[in-house]
Each structure stands twice: as C-alpha cells, then as structure tokens.
Scaffold this active site. Structure first.
Site, PDB file in Angstrom:
ATOM      1  N   ASP A  13       0.860  -1.191   0.000  1.00 22.21           N
ATOM      2  CA  ASP A  13       0.000   0.000   0.000  1.00 22.21           C
ATOM      3  C   ASP A  13       0.893   1.237   0.000  1.00 22.21           C
ATOM      4  O   ASP A  13       1.717   1.415   0.897  1.00 22.21           O
ATOM      5  CB  ASP A  13      -0.909  -0.017   1.240  1.00 22.21           C
ATOM      6  CG  ASP A  13      -1.992   1.052   1.166  1.00 22.21           C
ATOM      7  OD1 ASP A  13      -3.145   0.728   1.481  1.00 22.21           O
ATOM      8  OD2 ASP A  13      -1.689   2.198   0.800  1.00 22.21           O
ATOM      9  N   ASP A 108      -3.243   2.200  -5.745  1.00 19.34           N
ATOM     10  CA  ASP A 108      -2.078   2.244  -4.844  1.00 19.34           C
ATOM     11  C   ASP A 108      -1.927   1.004  -3.984  1.00 19.34           C
ATOM     12  O   ASP A 108      -1.126   0.984  -3.072  1.00 19.34           O
ATOM     13  CB  ASP A 108      -2.130   3.524  -3.991  1.00 19.34           C
ATOM     14  CG  ASP A 108      -2.775   3.315  -2.640  1.00 19.34           C
ATOM     15  OD1 ASP A 108      -3.818   2.638  -2.583  1.00 19.34           O
ATOM     16  OD2 ASP A 108      -2.223   3.820  -1.657  1.00 19.34           O
ATOM     17  N   GLU A 109      -2.680  -0.045  -4.302  1.00 14.75           N
ATOM     18  CA  GLU A 109      -2.741  -1.172  -3.382  1.00 14.75           C
ATOM     19  C   GLU A 109      -2.829  -2.495  -4.146  1.00 14.75           C
ATOM     20  O   GLU A 109      -3.583  -2.580  -5.112  1.00 14.75           O
ATOM     21  CB  GLU A 109      -4.037  -0.991  -2.587  1.00 14.75           C
ATOM     22  CG  GLU A 109      -4.038  -1.481  -1.202  1.00 14.75           C
ATOM     23  CD  GLU A 109      -5.454  -1.347  -0.637  1.00 14.75           C
ATOM     24  OE1 GLU A 109      -5.901  -2.299  -0.006  1.00 14.75           O
ATOM     25  OE2 GLU A 109      -6.108  -0.317  -0.870  1.00 14.75           O
TER      26      GLU A 109
HETATM   27  N1  DCP Z   1      -8.561   8.214  -1.945  1.00 10.55           N
HETATM   28  C1  DCP Z   1      -9.629   9.062  -2.260  1.00 10.55           C
HETATM   29  N2  DCP Z   1     -10.679   9.218  -1.370  1.00 10.55           N
HETATM   30  C2  DCP Z   1     -10.674   8.558  -0.189  1.00 10.55           C
HETATM   31  C3  DCP Z   1      -9.611   7.694   0.132  1.00 10.55           C
HETATM   32  C4  DCP Z   1      -8.560   7.549  -0.780  1.00 10.55           C
HETATM   33  O1  DCP Z   1      -9.632   9.658  -3.338  1.00 10.55           O
HETATM   34  N3  DCP Z   1     -11.682   8.722   0.661  1.00 10.55           N
HETATM   35  C5  DCP Z   1      -7.441   8.085  -2.905  1.00 10.55           C
HETATM   36  C6  DCP Z   1      -6.321   8.999  -2.543  1.00 10.55           C
HETATM   37  C7  DCP Z   1      -5.249   8.116  -1.995  1.00 10.55           C
HETATM   38  C8  DCP Z   1      -5.510   6.779  -2.673  1.00 10.55           C
HETATM   39  O2  DCP Z   1      -6.917   6.760  -2.922  1.00 10.55           O
HETATM   40  O3  DCP Z   1      -3.960   8.620  -2.248  1.00 10.55           O
HETATM   41  C9  DCP Z   1      -5.091   5.599  -1.832  1.00 10.55           C
HETATM   42  O4  DCP Z   1      -5.887   5.493  -0.659  1.00 10.55           O
HETATM   43  P1  DCP Z   1      -5.292   5.057   0.737  1.00 10.55           P
HETATM   44  O5  DCP Z   1      -6.453   4.803   1.628  1.00 10.55           O
HETATM   45  O6  DCP Z   1      -4.259   3.996   0.581  1.00 10.55           O
HETATM   46  O7  DCP Z   1      -4.619   6.396   1.280  1.00 10.55           O
HETATM   47  P2  DCP Z   1      -3.198   6.960   1.024  1.00 10.55           P
HETATM   48  O8  DCP Z   1      -2.364   6.097   0.149  1.00 10.55           O
HETATM   49  O9  DCP Z   1      -3.365   8.364   0.542  1.00 10.55           O
HETATM   50  O10 DCP Z   1      -2.598   7.051   2.491  1.00 10.55           O
HETATM   51  P3  DCP Z   1      -1.978   5.887   3.406  1.00 10.55           P
HETATM   52  O11 DCP Z   1      -0.554   6.292   3.624  1.00 10.55           O
HETATM   53  O12 DCP Z   1      -2.773   5.924   4.661  1.00 10.55           O
HETATM   54  O13 DCP Z   1      -2.118   4.607   2.644  1.00 10.55           O
HETATM   55 MG    MG Z   2      -2.182   4.083   0.482  1.00 14.32          MG
END
Ligand code: DCP
Ligand code: MG
Length: 369
Positions: A13, A108-109
C-alpha cells in the site's frame, strides 16, 4: 490429510499516494502540509494528504473547507488521475519481476502471492524489502508492505508500520497476533458493528474467539460465519490476477441541493453522457448485468436503487430515480448512475446466446455515442 504449506502473501500500500506523487514532482512542497482534493469553495473534499497535514487532523473524505480551518497552511492541489495511473502502472511492472500472481485493489494497493517466487530463496520478507527498495529508487515514492500467510493478515500488516514500513506475521505468530488484535481492525467491522461488540464486552479477537459459530450468527447475522474464521486469523481467499471490473458508475455532487423529482431527472442526460465516456474506455469483454442509481440526501444518508437487466437505457434509469423518489422524496446533494457488469462470452459463443449478444451490442453503442 496432506497439509499444504501456508501461502506467502504480500500486501503493498503506497504511503499517502496522490500526495506523495505531487510532492515528488514539486520539491518546493517538501515538508509542507499538502493535500490533493476538491476546491474548498465548491464543496470539495480531500482525497488524501501527506503526513504533515495528518498531524493537524486532516483526513481523506473531509470537506476541503474544514481541512483548511484545521490546517491553514494546507496546500490543496487538484488531482491528476492520469499521472497517478501511470505511476501505478510503473509500480505494477516492478511487482511483475517477482510474480504474476498480482491482484490490484486500487491504484495504490495490491496483493501478491509469492509462494512460488524463487528469488531470495523464497523469503517473502526479503522479496518485500526488495520491492520496497525498487519502488523507492525507480518511482521515488515509499510503499508499506505486509507479509503474512493470507490476504486478511497481510492487509492488516501493511498498515502496522505505515509509513515506509514493513511488518511480517509468520505462520507461527498468527495466533498470538490475532488474539490481541482490536476488533475494529477486522475488515467489515465498521463503527456500528464495533459498537455492538463493545456492548457485548468484546474488544479483541481473543474475546470473539470465545463465541460459538451459532452465537456469532445470532449477533452478527450472515457475517458471523466469516467472523468465526477471521477472529482466528483464517482466510483462504486466493490472490486473483486481473480482477475483472464489477461495475462502472459516475456521480455528481451539486453545489445546491436538488429538492424536487424534476430536478433529479434533469441531471440524468449529463450523467448518461459521462457514463458513456467511461464505457468507451473499457475493453468490451463485458456485458451489462444490472443498472442502479445512487443518491445522497442533504443529511448525508445514501441510498441505491437497482434493477437487473442488460440494456443501459434512459427509461430504466428514469424509473429507478422515480422509485427512489417514491421511497424517499427530498433534497439530495449527490446523484449517480451505474451499471453492474459481468464478463462477456468469447465472440463465437455469443451466437449461442442471442440475449447476451444484444446486450453486448447495446453496451458498445452506449460506449460510442
Ligand atoms: N482516496 C480518495 N478518497 C478517499 C480515500 C482515498 O480519493 N476517501 C485516494 C487517494 C489516496 C488513494 O486513494 O492517495 C489511496 O488510498 P489510501 O487509503 O491507501 O490512502 P493513502 O495512500 O493516501 O494514504 P496511506 O498512507 O494511509 O495509505
Ligand atoms: Mg495508500
């Protein structure tokens, strides 16, 4: 009975993915609180933010205006989805050096099954470290990784040492790890279910383990059976490569709530047009397997209304909107439409199923129009 050796699953992730990509491409942002999201003046919400912004309480899905109040220095950037898609593809090519059993969950996952990967003497831990290092050097963002004998635990593990972390749960550590795990960490246990568990005096998975299958079913319905396994750290789902898309949808949030049925219906043409554009970007190995609409009311409760069927037709969406209005009239702040999809048969077999062929043609037409 012969025991199969445990699987070796890695869950990857990316850390604050969209924000990490933006900071990478604009070094003047480094060290500053940065978010990617919508315009605060237009009811935009935060998609994600970096850890500097999280320190001030900014979170995904928070209204951008609220985020700015919490963190006045916050830089809010518009999302560039094409760029994130390209970065995501670049990361996937790195995954493919290790295995082709890859199941992406989002940009991203992903899950990787490295049980058969011969590199690093089949050490999943060292494979995960190599993956993290190659992404860091070649893509210049950081990813967190979880290594475990199944998907459920690997996903929890990747979150355990976030950001830029690696956490490994070996098969012999599962029972200790899972026993101490708070129930909120179980995928599918939301706020409401967690609250019900707390009322029953259940806070950790070891507490859940004391309930029988029957009791779990009585308290948690159809989720009970799955809970029985999860609270023991068991999950036998395989890693599916090339997960097929299950639905495609578009939605709009409005600057002013739509109070009447004719307002709801008036948005439909624009939504249909956006949906057609989406469809045009799909390969056509799909058939329509149902239609649905989604609304969010001014009190933020959401509802969907769905019907089976193979033709993406204006009238069907209109009827769905009307039935939702009958069920609950009122002002809405969001309306969306979508199609459930199923895999199409190979072209030659379609001739055997005229109904399916018709649906496929309708989908292609919708995609072109
Ligand atoms: N995303 C979005 N709306 C949300 C949650 C996420 O558009 N409510 C998008 C933005 C993030 C991506 O999806 O960059 C990946 O989601 P993650 O939950 O993995 O969050 P992040 O990668 O940003 O942060 P983390 O470091 O907690 O994984
Ligand atoms: Mg993420």
């Amino acid at each position: 009975m012969a025991m199969t050796p445990p699987r070796k699953i890695i869950h990857i992730d990316c850390d604050c993915f969209y924000a990490a990509v933006e900071v990478r491409d604009n070094p003047s942002l480094r060290g500053r609180p940065v978010a990617v999201g919508g315009d605060p003046g237009r009811r935009g919400v935060i998609a994600t933010c970096n850890y500097e912004a999280r320190r001030d309480g900014v979170r995904s899905a928070m209204p951008s205006s609220q985020a700015l109040r919490m963190c006045p220095d916050l830089v809010i950037l518009k999302p560039d989805f094409d760029k994130y898609r390209r970065v995501s593809e670049q990361i996937q090519t790195i995954f493919k050096r290790f295995t082709d059993r890859i199941e992406p969950l989002s940009l991203d996952e992903a899950f990787l099954d490295v049980s058969d990967c011969q590199q690093f003497h089949n050490s999943a831990t060292r494979i995960a470290e190599a993956l993290r290092q190659q992404v860091r050097e070649e893509v210049r963002i950081t990813v967190s990784a979880g290594v475990a004998p199944n998907k459920f635990l690997a996903k929890i593990a990747s979150d355990w040492r976030k950001p830029d972390g690696l956490f490994v749960i070996r098969p012999e550590q599962v029972s200790e790890f899972i026993g101490a795990l708070p129930v909120e960490k179980i995928f599918g246990v939301g706020r409401v279910t967690a609250e019900r568990m707390h009322q029953l005096g259940i806070r950790h998975c070891c507490d859940l383990q004391t309930l029988s299958r029957l009791e779990l079913g009585q308290h948690f319905g159809s989720f009970g059976e799955r809970l029985w396994h999860l609270c023991r750290g068991e999950d036998d789902r395989a890693v599916h490569n090339n997960r097929r898309r299950k639905s495609v949808s578009v939605e709009r949030t409005f600057e002013e709530n739509l109070p009447a049925l004719h307002h709801w219906l008036a948005v439909l043409p624009a939504l249909e047009e956006a949906l057609s554009r989406r469809l045009a970007n799909l390969d056509n190995h799909y058939l329509v397997n149902g239609l649905y609409i989604k609304v969010r009311y001014d009190d933020f409760t959401s509802a969907t209304c769905e019907t089976p069927g193979g033709l993406a037709d204006r009238e069907v969406f209109e009827n769905l909107i009307r039935s939702q209005w009958q069920r609950r009239p009122g002002a809405i702040r969001l309306l969306g439409i979508g199609l459930r999809l199923k895999d199409a048969l190979p072209a030659r077999q379609q001739d055997l199923f005229p109904e399916e062929k018709r649906a496929a043609l309708a989908l292609q037409r919708a995609g072109r129009s």
